[in-house]
Design a protein around this motif. Structure first.
Motif, PDB file in Angstrom:
ATOM      1  N   ILE A   1      53.324  33.439  56.926  1.00  0.00           N
ATOM      2  CA  ILE A   1      54.351  34.213  56.236  1.00  0.00           C
ATOM      3  C   ILE A   1      54.436  33.714  54.797  1.00  0.00           C
ATOM      4  O   ILE A   1      54.581  32.513  54.545  1.00  0.00           O
ATOM      5  N   LEU A   2      54.339  34.638  53.837  1.00  0.00           N
ATOM      6  CA  LEU A   2      54.323  34.312  52.413  1.00  0.00           C
ATOM      7  C   LEU A   2      55.548  34.893  51.724  1.00  0.00           C
ATOM      8  O   LEU A   2      56.007  35.980  52.078  1.00  0.00           O
ATOM      9  N   ASP A   3      56.070  34.183  50.726  1.00  0.00           N
ATOM     10  CA  ASP A   3      57.256  34.685  50.031  1.00  0.00           C
ATOM     11  C   ASP A   3      56.940  35.859  49.111  1.00  0.00           C
ATOM     12  O   ASP A   3      57.833  36.578  48.676  1.00  0.00           O
ATOM     13  N   ARG A   4      55.682  36.058  48.811  1.00  0.00           N
ATOM     14  CA  ARG A   4      55.249  37.186  47.989  1.00  0.00           C
ATOM     15  C   ARG A   4      53.778  37.454  48.312  1.00  0.00           C
ATOM     16  O   ARG A   4      53.105  36.628  48.942  1.00  0.00           O
ATOM     17  N   ALA A   5      53.292  38.583  47.881  1.00  0.00           N
ATOM     18  CA  ALA A   5      51.877  38.876  48.082  1.00  0.00           C
ATOM     19  C   ALA A   5      51.037  37.998  47.162  1.00  0.00           C
ATOM     20  O   ALA A   5      51.370  37.825  45.986  1.00  0.00           O
ATOM     21  N   PRO A   6      49.970  37.407  47.644  1.00  0.00           N
ATOM     22  CA  PRO A   6      49.113  36.611  46.761  1.00  0.00           C
ATOM     23  C   PRO A   6      48.434  37.503  45.728  1.00  0.00           C
ATOM     24  O   PRO A   6      48.241  38.703  45.949  1.00  0.00           O
ATOM     25  N   ASP A   7      48.101  36.919  44.595  1.00  0.00           N
ATOM     26  CA  ASP A   7      47.396  37.657  43.555  1.00  0.00           C
ATOM     27  C   ASP A   7      46.008  38.038  44.088  1.00  0.00           C
ATOM     28  O   ASP A   7      45.220  37.178  44.469  1.00  0.00           O
ATOM     29  N   ARG A   8      45.723  39.339  44.096  1.00  0.00           N
ATOM     30  CA  ARG A   8      44.504  39.822  44.729  1.00  0.00           C
ATOM     31  C   ARG A   8      43.238  39.252  44.080  1.00  0.00           C
ATOM     32  O   ARG A   8      42.334  38.759  44.772  1.00  0.00           O
TER      33      ARG A   8
END
Length: 452
Positions: free
Chosen positions: A19-26
């Motif tokens: 679970i991530l607090d935001r989407a990772p930089d693609r």
């Protein structure tokens, strides 16, 4: 393991829901994973079958495409755990490297998730954790690192088996692009190894025969098997678990296994199908070096008490029986069974392992991760829920320690476990009961910025 993966019920893929607090930089994530494949050659390699009496071989995938292994999907109206269960049941493309990372965006409050899947032929759970250092950071925006120097042959491994991905293991062997030149030598080594270890070979064959001669699984409830999966999760505070386990006279692993067994006993009692013992598989890690590749564990089994008893008594009996299992199995590994497996036709190996695994009621596994915060491509890892392979059992309950918490992942066979939600609830109740018995008054929940 490569041979067994041909039967979907025996597939050995394992996964992790982060679970991530935001989407990772693609773009950054893609760059980091490409760099990781340069450092860990196994990530760019695929498996090809060998000649009879030889192991399959790792060769470079000349058509390697990072975008096949790194994918993005949008959650939409779907339930996250259902999506994860579906991903976990999908077989790998056996013509490509055996791993994939799937980023799931569209979660509430801008959060995201990632499902990292690997086949056990690539590495085990502990090895996967060590491999992850290639793409994880200790801060959200670390100083940019220089990419690894390119080699003449990215993904090439040493003929001796020595590489950054770990030593040659019992699952497959390393090879040049053309696997044919070494096949006769491999077969010869297999025969010579078997001929030179008559007592060990006898022990392995005897153990296999004893397993096949024992009655089937002990549970009268969890008898069916399928490839349909269900996934659920829970958490336990690690310090609370340590304190309660110490008070009860054992280890955190004893508490973990006892909770799963207590839940199983409650499910059987509620269904008016009590059982005195259940057969549980418990992988024992043997990994002591710094390598990430290969498998370094002992596949141990134990008959554990599942009849009606106080939870403290069950804990004591589990502690005693697990100590006996560790003492008797601690020096064993996979190399001996792998040597014997080379002498068997694929169909015979699948049949033997399928029947032996089918006699196991469920699996418990314990994996250790970092005790501190980690980041990936600018996203904070809030929680890590593991998904261990079922391998023809009713369910797998695996725990991963991270940031002072035990994150529990429950993967169940829908045909075996009629009401997996009730099983997860029983697991939660069992751990609350164990913590209370160990002097922990209130069970804590992690303070995460993401609520999923």
């Amino acid at each position: 393991m490569w041979v067994l993966d041909s039967d979907p019920r025996l597939a050995s893929a394992f996964a992790n829901l982060t679970i991530l607090d935001r989407a990772p930089d693609r773009d950054e994530l893609r760059e980091r994973m490409l760099a990781a494949t340069a450092v860990v050659p196994r990530l760019r390699q695929k498996v090809v079958d060998g000649a009879p009496l030889s192991t399959p071989a790792w060769i470079d995938d000349t058509d390697f495409d990072i975008d096949h292994h790194l994918r993005w999907i949008h959650l939409g109206p779907n339930d996250l755990d259902s999506v994860v269960a579906d991903l976990s049941s999908r077989p790998f493309d056996r013509s490509r490297p055996l791993w994939e990372f799937v980023v799931i965006d569209g979660l509430p409050d801008g959060a995201a998730a990632m499902v990292q899947r690997m086949d056990h032929t690539l590495t085990d759970g502990e090895g996967g954790i060590r491999l992850s250092v290639q793409f994880l950071d200790l801060e959200r925006h670390p100083e940019r690192r220089e990419p690894p120097s390119p080699t003449a042959r990215p993904g090439r491994t040493d003929r001796s088996g020595s590489s950054d991905s770990g030593s040659t293991d019992s699952n497959t062997t390393d090879s040049d692009d053309d696997p044919a030149p070494g096949l006769v030598d491999q077969a010869t080594r297999g025969l010579r190894a078997a001929a030179n270890m008559p007592s060990a070979l006898f022990d392995i064959v005897r153990d296999s025969v004893q397993q096949l001669a024992t009655p089937g699984r002990r549970s009268s409830l969890w008898t069916e098997r399928s490839t349909e999966r269900w996934f659920g999760r829970s958490t336990i505070n690690l310090e609370d678990a340590k304190s309660a386990a110490h008070q009860l006279g054992g280890s955190v692993n004893d508490l973990f296994v006892t909770g799963a067994l207590q839940a199983a006993a409650r499910i059987h009692s509620a269904a008016d199908a009590p059982v005195d013992e259940l057969r549980v598989a418990i992988p024992l890690s043997q990994r002591s070096s710094g390598t990430a590749g290969g498998n370094a564990f002992t596949p141990a089994m134990a008959l554990l008490p599942a009849g009606p008893m106080d939870v403290t008594e069950r804990f004591a009996q589990v502690h005693e029986r697990l100590d006996r299992v560790k003492a008797s199995r601690g020096s064993m590994g996979l190399e001996g069974p792998a040597t014997v497996a080379r002498l068997l036709p694929d169909s015979a190996l699948v049949g033997i392992v399928g029947r032996s695994a089918g006699a196991i009621d469920f699996v418990c596994s314990n994996v250790r991760a970092a005790p501190f915060d980690l980041y990936i491509a600018g996203a904070h890892l809030e929680a890590n829920y593991p998904l261990g392979p079922l391998v023809n059992t009713a369910f797998n309950l695996t725990t991963m320690s991270y940031r002072g918490w035990l994150f529990l992942g429950l993967l169940a066979d829908r045909a075996a476990v009629a009401d997996p939600d009730a099983l997860l609830a029983a697991v939660d109740d069992a751990y609350s009961e164990l913590l209370a018995a160990g002097g922990i008054g209130t069970r804590r929940t992690p303070d995460l910025s993401v609520t999923i």
